[in-house]
Design an enzyme around this catalytic site. Structure first.
Site: not given
Ligand code: AMP
Length: 403
Positions: A39, A200, A361, A384
């Site tokens: 940064r 999720k 992220g 964000g």
């Molecule tokens: P997000 O912060 O929602 O973008 O999620 C990122 C996280 O999703 C990372 O830490 C990944 O390890 C996790 N992730 C991706 N694919 C999977 C999966 N098939 N099962 C569990 N976690 C996952």
């Protein structure tokens, strides 16, 4: 980029005092050593350019989440030396960001020096977007440059109110980010494809709802794909072997219906990598959807057939926007799909066939892990703000500088 005010619009800056709103919210260890200077490094070009135009530059930023004034853990004083090193110019730190101390420091500023003021968030007025605070902040300066894209989704005083008090413009970093995101989503060369991964569905609803209306192809992978696959009738997926969110099945169906209505093709996994344990190098195998074991194994990545399908779709498109890993990229070998797709996108980008924009992220570390961080058209370090842009929201810190 004519839509927004840029440094050119500020006119002659020779002898002027310019306040620069940067993002110096860098990570630090317990001894206050900066552990990643990205940064700081990305702020330097704007500071140098302003100085080369004869301006005296006063840098402001937020830093951490201070509990009021005097919280030394969150003092920007720790950033003065690293900034000085990156800039190659003397940085004078002032332990306040408004009031007589700042005014005096500006008066006695020497040519070739930069002032760094204390953390804006020592004042609660910053987060409240307080107009009087903003006026106090910019009182001693002639012009204002907003360069903290990563905070542009927040209507904080330094991002919005302060901009209205003086002649103001984007800094070069903000300009670069907005340009890249505009090319990625607002005014893309089509066909346009998005890849959305991550854990999720519930955390990315706004994002998916916006994308299905804008993109031509949408790859859904990572943990969030499980809910879509289940909604499509893949009954081998359950809560014991995946991150499926049963309460989101209807929502997933609605998103797929909206996609269909908007001619957006959704690409879901056709094979998956299942693992005995949630740890690196755990026993694993690749299976087709009908052979996913009901229990004792977890879905941690997508398989080679899915990778090939995604890469073939990439060959057909001109623009890619990407948020979220395709699997659990933090553990080998479950970074395989993320790596292979990232590397294919990077190759197409380098060959001039694809504009690739990624961010938000974990995506930055996932793409760094794939070794492609310098091979995409643009990787945004803003978390964000990047996501809100992908969600189709207007960012207050950007809109305020529309011409
Ligand atoms: P997000 O912060 O929602 O973008 O999620 C990122 C996280 O999703 C990372 O830490 C990944 O390890 C996790 N992730 C991706 N694919 C999977 C999966 N098939 N099962 C569990 N976690 C996952």
């Amino acid at each position: 980029m004519s839509e927004y005010r840029t440094i050119e619009d500020l006119g002659n800056l020779n002898g002027k005092v310019v306040m620069l709103r940067a993002d110096l919210n860098v990570p630090m260890d317990e001894n206050f050593n900066v552990t990643n200077t990205a940064r700081i490094d990305r702020t330097v070009p704007t500071i140098k350019e302003l100085m080369s135009k004869g301006a005296k530059v006063v840098v402001i930023s937020h830093f951490g989440r201070p509990e009021g004034k005097g919280d030394i853990k969150n003092s920007l004083s720790h950033v003065a030396k690293p900034l000085e090193k990156a800039l190659g110019k003397k940085v004078v730190f002032v332990d306040d960001c408004i009031g007589p101390k700042v005014e005096n420091a500006i008066k006695s500023m020497k040519a070739d020096e930069v002032l760094l003021l204390e953390n804006l968030r020592y004042y609660n007025e910053e987060k409240k977007g307080d107009e009087n605070f903003a006026k106090e902040l910019t009182k001693p300066v002639d012009a204002y440059v907003s360069d903290a894209f990563s905070t542009a989704h927040r209507a904080h005083a330094s991002m919005v109110a302060a901009v209205k008090t003086k002649p103001a413009a984007f800094g070069r970093l903000m300009e670069e980010e907005v340009n890249a995101l505009t090319k990625g989503l607002n005014n893309p060369q089509r066909p346009l494809m998005a890849i959305v991964g991550g854990s999720k569905v519930s955390t990315k609803l706004d994002l998916l709802n916006n994308l299905v209306k804008k993109v031509d192809k949408l790859v859904i992978s990572g943990g969030m794909a499980h809910t879509f696959m289940k909604a499509n009738g893949i009954n081998t997926i359950n809560e014991a072997n995946s991150l499926v969110q049963i309460d989101m099945l209807e929502t997933a169906k609605e998103i797929m219906a909206t996609a269909k209505a908007n001619n957006c093709e959704i690409i879901l996994p056709v094979d998956v990598v299942v693992s005995k344990e949630f740890k690196p190098m755990a026993e694993h195998k690749t299976v087709d959807l009908e052979h996913i074991p009901a229990e004792g194994w977890s879905l941690l990545d997508v398989g080679e057939k899915t990778i090939a399908a995604i890469n073939a779709k990439l060959d057909e498109v001109k623009t890619l926007v990407w948020n979220g890993p395709l699997g659990v990229f933090e553990m080998k070998p479950f970074d395989n799909a993320t790596n292979k797709v990232a590397q294919h996108a990077a190759q197409l980008t380098q060959a001039g066939k694809l504009t690739s924009v990624a961010g938000g992220g974990d995506t930055v570390s996932a793409l760094a892990n794939a070794g492609v961080e310098n091979k995409f058209s643009y990787i945004s370090t803003a978390g964000g703000a990047f996501l809100e842009w992908m969600e189709g929201k207007e960012l207050p810190g950007v809109v305020v500088l529309k011409k």
